[in-house]
Design a protein around this motif. Sequence first.
Motif, PDB file in Angstrom:
ATOM      1  N   MET A   1       0.835  -1.176   0.000  1.00 42.46           N
ATOM      2  CA  MET A   1       0.000   0.000   0.000  1.00 42.46           C
ATOM      3  C   MET A   1       0.879   1.238   0.000  1.00 42.46           C
ATOM      4  O   MET A   1       1.883   1.276   0.694  1.00 42.46           O
ATOM      5  N   LYS A   2       0.552   2.193  -0.816  1.00 46.03           N
ATOM      6  CA  LYS A   2       1.274   3.459  -0.835  1.00 46.03           C
ATOM      7  C   LYS A   2       0.816   4.275   0.376  1.00 46.03           C
ATOM      8  O   LYS A   2      -0.372   4.387   0.651  1.00 46.03           O
ATOM      9  N   LEU A   3       1.762   4.835   1.096  1.00 41.78           N
ATOM     10  CA  LEU A   3       1.465   5.576   2.321  1.00 41.78           C
ATOM     11  C   LEU A   3       1.112   7.028   2.030  1.00 41.78           C
ATOM     12  O   LEU A   3       1.702   7.652   1.141  1.00 41.78           O
ATOM     13  N   HIS A   4       0.180   7.562   2.806  1.00 40.89           N
ATOM     14  CA  HIS A   4      -0.088   8.997   2.748  1.00 40.89           C
ATOM     15  C   HIS A   4       1.191   9.693   3.213  1.00 40.89           C
ATOM     16  O   HIS A   4       1.731   9.377   4.273  1.00 40.89           O
ATOM     17  N   THR A   5       1.703  10.617   2.419  1.00 40.99           N
ATOM     18  CA  THR A   5       3.032  11.162   2.668  1.00 40.99           C
ATOM     19  C   THR A   5       3.078  12.664   2.414  1.00 40.99           C
ATOM     20  O   THR A   5       2.525  13.151   1.429  1.00 40.99           O
ATOM     21  N   ASN A   6       3.781  13.367   3.288  1.00 40.92           N
ATOM     22  CA  ASN A   6       4.058  14.787   3.111  1.00 40.92           C
ATOM     23  C   ASN A   6       5.517  14.924   2.687  1.00 40.92           C
ATOM     24  O   ASN A   6       6.401  14.310   3.289  1.00 40.92           O
ATOM     25  N   VAL A   7       5.769  15.695   1.639  1.00 48.64           N
ATOM     26  CA  VAL A   7       7.134  15.917   1.143  1.00 48.64           C
ATOM     27  C   VAL A   7       7.389  17.414   1.108  1.00 48.64           C
ATOM     28  O   VAL A   7       6.601  18.176   0.555  1.00 48.64           O
ATOM     29  N   PRO A  44       5.974  10.111   5.974  1.00 40.99           N
ATOM     30  CA  PRO A  44       4.794   9.284   5.724  1.00 40.99           C
ATOM     31  C   PRO A  44       4.009   9.006   7.007  1.00 40.99           C
ATOM     32  O   PRO A  44       4.562   9.036   8.106  1.00 40.99           O
ATOM     33  N   ASP A  45       2.728   8.741   6.841  1.00 40.38           N
ATOM     34  CA  ASP A  45       1.909   8.156   7.904  1.00 40.38           C
ATOM     35  C   ASP A  45       2.070   6.651   7.756  1.00 40.38           C
ATOM     36  O   ASP A  45       1.750   6.090   6.706  1.00 40.38           O
ATOM     37  N   LEU A  46       2.569   5.988   8.782  1.00 44.20           N
ATOM     38  CA  LEU A  46       2.721   4.537   8.711  1.00 44.20           C
ATOM     39  C   LEU A  46       1.350   3.864   8.594  1.00 44.20           C
ATOM     40  O   LEU A  46       0.315   4.457   8.923  1.00 44.20           O
ATOM     41  N   LYS A  58      -1.515  -7.337  11.091  1.00 42.73           N
ATOM     42  CA  LYS A  58      -1.018  -8.643  11.547  1.00 42.73           C
ATOM     43  C   LYS A  58       0.499  -8.752  11.387  1.00 42.73           C
ATOM     44  O   LYS A  58       1.200  -9.192  12.284  1.00 42.73           O
ATOM     45  N   ASN A  59       1.046  -8.379  10.232  1.00 42.29           N
ATOM     46  CA  ASN A  59       2.494  -8.396   9.971  1.00 42.29           C
ATOM     47  C   ASN A  59       2.982  -6.962   9.844  1.00 42.29           C
ATOM     48  O   ASN A  59       3.614  -6.600   8.849  1.00 42.29           O
ATOM     49  N   PHE A  60       2.699  -6.172  10.857  1.00 46.17           N
ATOM     50  CA  PHE A  60       2.868  -4.725  10.785  1.00 46.17           C
ATOM     51  C   PHE A  60       4.249  -4.288  10.314  1.00 46.17           C
ATOM     52  O   PHE A  60       4.363  -3.459   9.416  1.00 46.17           O
ATOM     53  N   PHE A  61       5.309  -4.803  10.907  1.00 46.00           N
ATOM     54  CA  PHE A  61       6.642  -4.273  10.622  1.00 46.00           C
ATOM     55  C   PHE A  61       7.109  -4.606   9.206  1.00 46.00           C
ATOM     56  O   PHE A  61       7.603  -3.740   8.492  1.00 46.00           O
ATOM     57  N   GLU A  62       6.948  -5.845   8.799  1.00 49.47           N
ATOM     58  CA  GLU A  62       7.350  -6.211   7.436  1.00 49.47           C
ATOM     59  C   GLU A  62       6.455  -5.510   6.401  1.00 49.47           C
ATOM     60  O   GLU A  62       6.947  -4.978   5.408  1.00 49.47           O
ATOM     61  N   ASP A  63       5.149  -5.501   6.640  1.00 50.17           N
ATOM     62  CA  ASP A  63       4.240  -4.827   5.711  1.00 50.17           C
ATOM     63  C   ASP A  63       4.532  -3.329   5.634  1.00 50.17           C
ATOM     64  O   ASP A  63       4.483  -2.733   4.561  1.00 50.17           O
ATOM     65  N   SER A  64       4.845  -2.727   6.779  1.00 48.78           N
ATOM     66  CA  SER A  64       5.161  -1.293   6.790  1.00 48.78           C
ATOM     67  C   SER A  64       6.441  -0.996   6.016  1.00 48.78           C
ATOM     68  O   SER A  64       6.533   0.023   5.325  1.00 48.78           O
ATOM     69  N   ALA A  65       7.431  -1.877   6.131  1.00 48.88           N
ATOM     70  CA  ALA A  65       8.666  -1.706   5.358  1.00 48.88           C
ATOM     71  C   ALA A  65       8.367  -1.780   3.862  1.00 48.88           C
ATOM     72  O   ALA A  65       8.870  -0.967   3.072  1.00 48.88           O
ATOM     73  N   LYS A  66       7.535  -2.726   3.471  1.00 47.60           N
ATOM     74  CA  LYS A  66       7.152  -2.848   2.064  1.00 47.60           C
ATOM     75  C   LYS A  66       6.315  -1.654   1.610  1.00 47.60           C
ATOM     76  O   LYS A  66       6.448  -1.192   0.467  1.00 47.60           O
ATOM     77  N   ASP A  67       5.459  -1.142   2.501  1.00 51.83           N
ATOM     78  CA  ASP A  67       4.690   0.073   2.192  1.00 51.83           C
ATOM     79  C   ASP A  67       5.632   1.239   1.907  1.00 51.83           C
ATOM     80  O   ASP A  67       5.419   2.009   0.963  1.00 51.83           O
ATOM     81  N   ILE A  93      14.347  -0.364  11.080  1.00 51.07           N
ATOM     82  CA  ILE A  93      15.247  -1.517  11.146  1.00 51.07           C
ATOM     83  C   ILE A  93      14.805  -2.592  10.162  1.00 51.07           C
ATOM     84  O   ILE A  93      15.620  -3.156   9.419  1.00 51.07           O
ATOM     85  N   LYS A  94      13.510  -2.883  10.134  1.00 49.83           N
ATOM     86  CA  LYS A  94      13.000  -3.904   9.209  1.00 49.83           C
ATOM     87  C   LYS A  94      13.231  -3.478   7.764  1.00 49.83           C
ATOM     88  O   LYS A  94      13.650  -4.283   6.929  1.00 49.83           O
ATOM     89  N   PHE A  95      12.998  -2.191   7.457  1.00 52.10           N
ATOM     90  CA  PHE A  95      13.236  -1.691   6.101  1.00 52.10           C
ATOM     91  C   PHE A  95      14.708  -1.871   5.727  1.00 52.10           C
ATOM     92  O   PHE A  95      15.023  -2.331   4.627  1.00 52.10           O
ATOM     93  N   THR A  96      15.601  -1.539   6.644  1.00 46.75           N
ATOM     94  CA  THR A  96      17.035  -1.656   6.394  1.00 46.75           C
ATOM     95  C   THR A  96      17.444  -3.112   6.178  1.00 46.75           C
ATOM     96  O   THR A  96      18.278  -3.409   5.319  1.00 46.75           O
ATOM     97  N   GLN A  97      16.843  -4.029   6.933  1.00 50.95           N
ATOM     98  CA  GLN A  97      17.133  -5.455   6.746  1.00 50.95           C
ATOM     99  C   GLN A  97      16.673  -5.939   5.371  1.00 50.95           C
ATOM    100  O   GLN A  97      17.378  -6.697   4.711  1.00 50.95           O
TER     101      GLN A  97
END
Length: 162
Positions: A1-7, A44-46, A58-67, A93-97
Motif C-alpha cells: 500500500m502506498k502511504l499517505h506522505t508529506n514531502v 509518511p503516515d505509517l 497482523k504483519n505490521f513491521f514487514e508490511d510497513s517496510a514494504k509500504d 530496522i526492518k526496512f534496512t534489513q
Amino acid sequence: MKLHTNVTGGGKSIVFLHTGLKTGLLDFEFQRDYFSKSYQVVSPDLRGHGQSITDNIKNFFEDSAKDLLETLDHLKISAIHLVGCSLGALVAIKFTQLFPDRISSLVISGITPIKPDNWLEMHEEDVKRQTDLLTSKEIGSYFDQIHASDWRQFIHFGKDEI
C-alpha cells in the motif's frame, strides 16, 4: 500500500518515521522544518496511522517496510537517510534489513537492543497506561480526529507483544 506522505524541501531525501499513534506531520516537526531547508524531507503516515488507512496490522513491521518501499518507488526516490523513533525505529530496522541498498544512513531512537530485566513490569505498566487511553473520551476524540483507521487496534496489538 502506498502511504499517505508529506514531502517538503529539496535535495537528498531524509525519511522520518513517527512513533506509535502519531502521524508523519505530528512527529519530527522541528527536524522537518530544519532539514527541509537543505534536504527533501519525506514524512509518511505509517500503515493504520493518520491518513494511511488499513485495518491489517497482523504483519505490521514487514508490511510497513514494504509500504515504505512502494511509497519511495512512487516518489522516484532511490536512496534515503532513514530516521525512526520507537515504532518508527522498528519499521526503519526492518526496512534496512529488507532493502539495504536503499539506505544511505540509519538513525534510530526510542528502542533498546535487548529486553531489560524488568521488561514484564515495564510492559504491564505500558499496557495499563494504554488501556486507560481507551476509556478517556477526550483522548479518544483526539486520536479519532488524527487517524482515519481504528487507532485502538494498536493498543490491543501491543497488549500481547512480549
